[in-house]
Enzyme design. Structure first.
Site, PDB file in Angstrom:
ATOM      1  N   GLU A 172      52.495  -7.979 -26.039  1.00  0.00           N
ATOM      2  CA  GLU A 172      53.524  -7.873 -24.964  1.00  0.00           C
ATOM      3  C   GLU A 172      54.718  -7.031 -25.723  1.00  0.00           C
ATOM      4  OE1 GLU A 172      54.800 -11.640 -23.363  1.00  0.00           O
ATOM      5  OE2 GLU A 172      52.908 -11.710 -22.113  1.00  0.00           O
ATOM      6  N   GLU A 353      46.243 -13.905 -21.013  1.00  0.00           N
ATOM      7  CA  GLU A 353      46.967 -15.229 -20.739  1.00  0.00           C
ATOM      8  C   GLU A 353      47.369 -15.314 -19.206  1.00  0.00           C
ATOM      9  OE1 GLU A 353      50.925 -15.293 -22.838  1.00  0.00           O
ATOM     10  OE2 GLU A 353      49.895 -14.348 -24.625  1.00  0.00           O
TER      11      GLU A 353
HETATM   12  C1  GBH Z   1      53.874 -14.903 -22.605  1.00  0.00           C
HETATM   13  O1  GBH Z   1      55.214 -14.328 -22.354  1.00  0.00           O
HETATM   14  C2  GBH Z   1      53.902 -14.991 -24.109  1.00  0.00           C
HETATM   15  O2  GBH Z   1      53.020 -13.844 -24.802  1.00  0.00           O
HETATM   16  C3  GBH Z   1      53.589 -16.330 -24.517  1.00  0.00           C
HETATM   17  O3  GBH Z   1      53.752 -16.430 -26.045  1.00  0.00           O
HETATM   18  C4  GBH Z   1      54.400 -17.361 -23.915  1.00  0.00           C
HETATM   19  O4  GBH Z   1      54.482 -18.570 -24.618  1.00  0.00           O
HETATM   20  C5  GBH Z   1      53.981 -17.391 -22.551  1.00  0.00           C
HETATM   21  O5  GBH Z   1      53.985 -16.049 -22.011  1.00  0.00           O
HETATM   22  C6  GBH Z   1      54.585 -18.393 -21.589  1.00  0.00           C
HETATM   23  O6  GBH Z   1      55.853 -18.000 -21.352  1.00  0.00           O
HETATM   24  O7  GBH Z   1      64.540 -14.283 -20.523  1.00  0.00           O
HETATM   25  O8  GBH Z   1      63.996 -14.892 -18.320  1.00  0.00           O
HETATM   26  O9  GBH Z   1      62.441 -13.385 -19.377  1.00  0.00           O
HETATM   27  C7  GBH Z   1      55.326 -14.026 -20.855  1.00  0.00           C
HETATM   28  C8  GBH Z   1      56.590 -13.307 -20.744  1.00  0.00           C
HETATM   29  C9  GBH Z   1      58.832 -13.227 -21.591  1.00  0.00           C
HETATM   30  C10 GBH Z   1      58.151 -14.897 -19.856  1.00  0.00           C
HETATM   31  C11 GBH Z   1      59.922 -14.141 -22.016  1.00  0.00           C
HETATM   32  C12 GBH Z   1      59.397 -15.673 -20.121  1.00  0.00           C
HETATM   33  C13 GBH Z   1      61.593 -15.710 -21.127  1.00  0.00           C
HETATM   34  C14 GBH Z   1      62.481 -15.770 -20.003  1.00  0.00           C
HETATM   35  N1  GBH Z   1      57.744 -13.902 -20.926  1.00  0.00           N
HETATM   36  N2  GBH Z   1      60.475 -14.749 -20.786  1.00  0.00           N
HETATM   37  S1  GBH Z   1      63.410 -14.690 -19.661  1.00  0.00           S
END
Ligand code: GBH
Length: 446
Positions: A172, A353
């Site tokens: 990502e 994922e």
């Molecule tokens: C994935 O990210 C990751 O690869 C993994 O490590 C993680 O545990 C999993 O998904 C579940 O989240 O600041 O509002 O965007 C998915 C994309 C980016 C979604 C960071 C959540 C944080 C909240 N993620 N985001 S926000």
């Protein structure tokens, strides 16, 4: 447990790669062992106010010590594929130089254990844990970090290349760009839009250099990028919403897909950034050729769609999960998979994922009833199944996540696992969804 479903049975293609995913910093713990250096996530999580409850990955699910038990749990579920990540600071404490044999040995033991259990290893080279020493030297804002990444990748390929059939480069890149550099919710916690897109370019460059490094070792493994993709839908039928949705899609999806799979960045995004932006000025002759080095497969991570308004904001339309950023829209899985095949051709795809957090609690009877996770996965499997039926070459599907783990800025509050982790004791308990998933794998469908 019965798999009978009123919508009828889903039969997946023979040999479909049912799997589960994790990442190093989220599960391993053992933050100071066997020569591991510090990463930006050690720094970030230990900075007051950055993570919920001040949680860190110091111990996490203690997988570094319990990996044999976790391998047995994977075998118990019948997993055919396991996606994990390699911690760069375990291999190079300061992000450069001679690889640390003890770090490599851990992953060698893990990979051997998978193969003994007939589980195909899928290794991600970078899941956000950049060595802090490289951050101090400029991190992903510095072009040099891309070359350091290629050297690290080369060391890993030389040590494990004969045993790992599928490699993923960078998990990502968009999340590093957005959460790390635009909004500051993730390490290194910056809010600097100009830097963010230069970081995007350097991450893409690092990806391409790692692909070239694998080819240079003559390794038989396949390799590709891992992108979190978001189908973008207009919130109304105005021309303005259509245009805003198109640009939104450019930043969310095409910036990453086009550069790797078409060898160009999308014109609309470049125009929006402007010729004097740090990103556009940072693109050198030949970079796109490196970025577009042929890959063997595309790893797709799908969690949520975006519903885009005429003003270019997003709004809610579908029910949310316990994660406020996630709207549950299984159809988005179908839309994003079929779109890749339509726009980029029949490149093999793996879903690396998909999942959701549930408010799981360990019941008095020792069970964890996460039926909401079963419904979610069943609906997303059905959408993936329809995409396959419509010609998408989807070869495997990894649920996020195998284990409850350190959910970054959300700490341990959100539980994403098929397997419950009782953190005080580190005891693992298969949730109802894990028992259900075992039957899905056994029956190759549901
Ligand atoms: C994935 O990210 C990751 O690869 C993994 O490590 C993680 O545990 C999993 O998904 C579940 O989240 O600041 O509002 O965007 C998915 C994309 C980016 C979604 C960071 C959540 C944080 C909240 N993620 N985001 S926000």
């Amino acid at each position: 447990e019965s798999n009978a479903d009123p919508r009828g049975p889903l039969h997946f293609p023979p040999g479909f790669g049912w799997g589960a995913a994790t990442s190093a910093y989220q599960i391993e713990g053992a933050a100071k062992e066997d020569g591991r250096g510090e990463s930006v996530w050690d720094t970030f999580s230990h900075t007051p106010g950055r993570t919920r409850n001040g949680d860190t990955g110091d111990v996490a699910a203690d997988h570094y010590h319990r990996y044999r038990d976790d391998l047995d749990l994977m075998a118990d579920l019948g997993l055919r594929s396991y996606r994990f990540s390699i911690s760069w600071p375990r291999i190079q404490a300061d992000g450069a130089g001679k690889p640390n044999q003890r770090g490599l040995d851990f992953y060698r033991r893990l990979v051997d254990g998978l193969r003994e259990r007939n589980i195909a290893p899928m290794a991600t080279l970078f899941h956000w844990d950049l060595p802090q020493a490289l951050q101090d030297a400029g991190g992903w804002e510095s072009r040099d970090t891309a070359y350091r990444f290629a050297e690290y990748a080369d060391a890993v390929f030389r040590a494990l290349g004969d045993q790992v059939p599928v490699w993923l480069t960078i998990n990502e890149p968009k999340t590093v760009v957005q959460n790390g550099y635009l909004w500051g919710h993730h390490a290194p916690g910056r809010q600097d839009p100009a830097a963010a897109y230069l970081v995007a370019h350097h991450l893409q460059l690092a990806h391409g250099l790692a692909v070239q490094a694998l080819r240079a070792t003559g390794g038989a493994g396949r390799i590709g990028p891992a992108f979190n993709l978001h189908p973008c839908y207009p919130a109304d039928d105005s021309a303005e919403a259509a245009a805003a949705t198109r640009l939104y899609d450019g930043y969310e999806n095409r910036l990453y897909l086009d550069s790797v799979l078409k060898g160009s960045y999308p014109e609309d995004v470049l125009a929006d950034l402007g010729p004097d932006s740090r990103m556009v000025s940072g693109i050198r002759d030949g970079d796109l050729d490196v970025i577009a080095s042929p890959v063997d497969l595309l790893a797709v991570q799908y969690y949520t769609p975006y519903y885009v308004t005429a003003s270019g904001d997003t709004t809610r339309r579908w029910p949310t999960s316990e994660a406020d950023w996630q709207q549950i829209h299984p159809e988005g899985m179908y839309d994003i998979l079929t779109r890749i095949t339509r726009d980029y051709g029949r490149i093999p795809i793996t879903v690396t994922e998909n999942g959701l957090p549930c408010p799981d609690t360990l019941g008095a009877d020792g069970t964890v009833d996460d039926s909401g996770r079963i419904d979610f996965l069943r609906d997303h499997f059905a959408a993936a199944h329809r995409a396959i039926a419509d010609g998408v070459p989807l070869e495997s599907y990894h649920v996020w996540s195998l284990l409850d783990n350190f959910e970054w800025a959300e700490g341990y509050d959100q539980r994403w696992g098929l397997i419950y982790v009782d953190y005080p004791t580190q005891r693992r308990v298969l949730k109802r969804s894990a028992h259900w998933y075992r039957t899905v794998i056994r029956d190759n469908g549901c």
